[in-house]
Design a protein around this motif. Sequence first.
Motif, short mmCIF file in Angstrom:
data_model
loop_
_atom_site.label_atom_id
_atom_site.label_comp_id
_atom_site.label_asym_id
_atom_site.label_seq_id
_atom_site.Cartn_x
_atom_site.Cartn_y
_atom_site.Cartn_z
N SER A 86 0.84 -1.19 0.00
CA SER A 86 0.00 0.00 0.00
C SER A 86 0.88 1.24 0.00
N LEU A 87 0.44 2.26 -0.74
CA LEU A 87 1.12 3.55 -0.77
C LEU A 87 0.55 4.52 0.25
N VAL A 88 -0.56 4.14 0.87
CA VAL A 88 -1.26 5.09 1.74
C VAL A 88 -1.33 4.61 3.19
N ALA A 89 -0.72 3.46 3.48
CA ALA A 89 -0.77 2.93 4.84
C ALA A 89 -0.07 3.89 5.81
N LEU A 113 -2.37 0.21 -9.58
CA LEU A 113 -2.23 1.54 -9.02
C LEU A 113 -3.40 1.88 -8.10
N MET A 114 -4.62 1.56 -8.54
CA MET A 114 -5.79 1.84 -7.71
C MET A 114 -5.75 1.03 -6.41
N SER A 115 -5.29 -0.21 -6.50
CA SER A 115 -5.20 -1.04 -5.30
C SER A 115 -4.16 -0.50 -4.33
N LEU A 116 -3.07 0.03 -4.87
CA LEU A 116 -2.01 0.56 -4.02
C LEU A 116 -2.45 1.79 -3.23
N VAL A 117 -3.42 2.54 -3.78
CA VAL A 117 -3.90 3.74 -3.07
C VAL A 117 -5.23 3.48 -2.37
N GLY A 118 -5.63 2.22 -2.30
CA GLY A 118 -6.82 1.86 -1.53
C GLY A 118 -8.14 2.10 -2.24
N LEU A 119 -8.13 2.23 -3.59
CA LEU A 119 -9.36 2.42 -4.35
C LEU A 119 -9.71 1.14 -5.11
N MET A 169 -3.91 12.39 -6.89
CA MET A 169 -2.78 12.26 -7.82
C MET A 169 -2.90 10.98 -8.64
N ALA A 170 -3.36 9.90 -8.02
CA ALA A 170 -3.51 8.64 -8.74
C ALA A 170 -4.57 8.76 -9.83
#
Length: 642
Positions: free
Chosen positions: A192-195, A251-257, A208-209
């Motif tokens: 995750s990029l947002v954890a 990318l969406m999974s990495l930012v929690g979407l 940004m994503a």
Amino acid sequence: MTAYFIQAFIYLCAAVIAVPIAKRLGLGSVLGYLMAGVVIGPIIGLVGAETNTLQHFAEFGVVMMLFLVGLELEPKMLWNMRNKLIGLGGLQVGLSTLVVMGIALSFGYGWSIALTVGMIFSLSSTAIVLQTFNEKSLTKTEGGKNAFSVLLFQDIAVIPMLAFIPLLALPELVEKAQSVTQSAAEHHEELSLVAGLPGWAYGVVVLMAIASVVIGGHYLSRPLFRYVASSGLREIFTATALMLVIGIAALMSLVGLSPALGTFLAGVVLANSEFRHELESNIEPFKGLLLGLFFITVGAGINFDVLLSNIGPVMAMTLGVILIKAAVLLVLAFIFKIRGSDRWLFALSLAQAGEFGFVLLSYTVQNHVIPTELAQLLSLVVAISMFLTPGLFILFDKVILPRYEKTENTREPDDIDETGTVIIAGVGRFGQIVNRLLVTNGVKTVVLDHEVQQIENLRKINTKSYYGDATQPDLLHTAGIEQAKMLVIAIDDPERAVGLVEYIKHTHPHVIVMARAFDRRHLYRLRNAGADFMVSETFHSALNLGKHALIKLGVHPFKAEQQRATFYETETTHKDTLYEAWKQFTEDDKYLVHYRDMFIQLEETLSEAMKDERYRSFSKVERSWTPPPKENHTEFSKAESD
């Protein structure tokens, strides 16, 4: 490794056997996949524990589906459909959600569960409905068009639903899931990029994503696709398309979407791209296979023990969902003035739950919104409602539609209070143009058509027309056939058109009969019946398009016009010969050896004529043709000197 091969073979065999059978029975491919899963899972037991794992992988087919949905949604098309899309589609989803939510609340469920169930059951089956519409030729009906608008809104509405559902997570389910998976989490941490980010930073990363998907899709995708296309390797283009979809989903999974949200946005951005159709053709096979696998796993995952132990509540919920959605749709049909049988087609076609219901149910369980036990019951309701959909279409075809057709057929013809020089029978796309040309040149016409909707549409644009069957002698008499000079036949039924020509030439030989033919054989039959002039509806338009195709391929405009004229003259010269050959044969052997040989000879003559240089032998058609602009003069002079 051997076990994977065996499992893959079982799933593919089930699909290959069940889906064609379902298609032949008119049940649709989605139900075929579901039945295949039921057979290899609960009934035979060939598959088992790996089904849930496979289902998570197969859900990527839904991500690809939403990417393809986005590719179809050009901004201009969405704007033109805004009234039905937002009004009709939005009201259907909103009202269905609220009604189901209210009923769920009355049974004691919490508001978050009730709202989630309402959203799940507000959706209908895009795959089943659109496929059935195509098979039954209902797509262009008023009911079919309105149903498509609702389905399109539902597909779009899935995106915000996927984004909203995690916010409804129940604390007790989250706590239970954390206690169960705590040990597993120690060995595996989700990327995750947002954890751990604060709220404002999380919002910035998400924006940004999304911006990178929109801006990158608009500005960077075209150079990338041009670079890949220059290689000339189709498999590399396929790899690029998959890379794009998988990369955006990651990318969406990495930012929690939701991955579906990102791919949908990318599809909308690329909807106007010149590579859109190539992307569709490359992604479609993967989407179809993964969606098929997803539906098989859904069928294989149905718990028959749960169904049998809850058969009463499940069937009651299924019938309740169908009745509630049909009632809401009927109310909307009244509000939006959908009339006659189209009103019932609109209501019954969308009364079931849809394939996205399975996706949302799986998503709700993963995000701890609905207990697993309730999700199993609701998935049974979704599946059974889809199984019942062919029955709803049979109800429409066999019970409802005949009653409306009987009512329409018993309508009395309009009173014709005028006569004209020309009577036009049939004012569809062909007859309308003939009528407009005659009227704008001061020719008095009487327009007849037996399609009520067509007559109403013409009256809306101040074109006077009358309802009635032009093949009926009494109606022709009322329209003034005795005083008319000409009858133009543009009705859609070839047999009735031939019969009308025969009747007019027998009873009113003074009337000039001009008729539209569907093909060469129909043209011969009209001529044999006595028509004075016939024209194939596609001949001149196809010939004109062919001329412009030559020009676009680099042929000089004057040369292209000559070739068009040569084609027309050669066809005209040989039409009598072919007609006489056609008359020699019986109805069963008109296209046997002799006629076929003559047609082949015509093609050879045509080919030779096209090769003949005729620049100094101008026909009457060419002398009346407007020359090309001056900038083409040099090219023409060079061609003449060669």
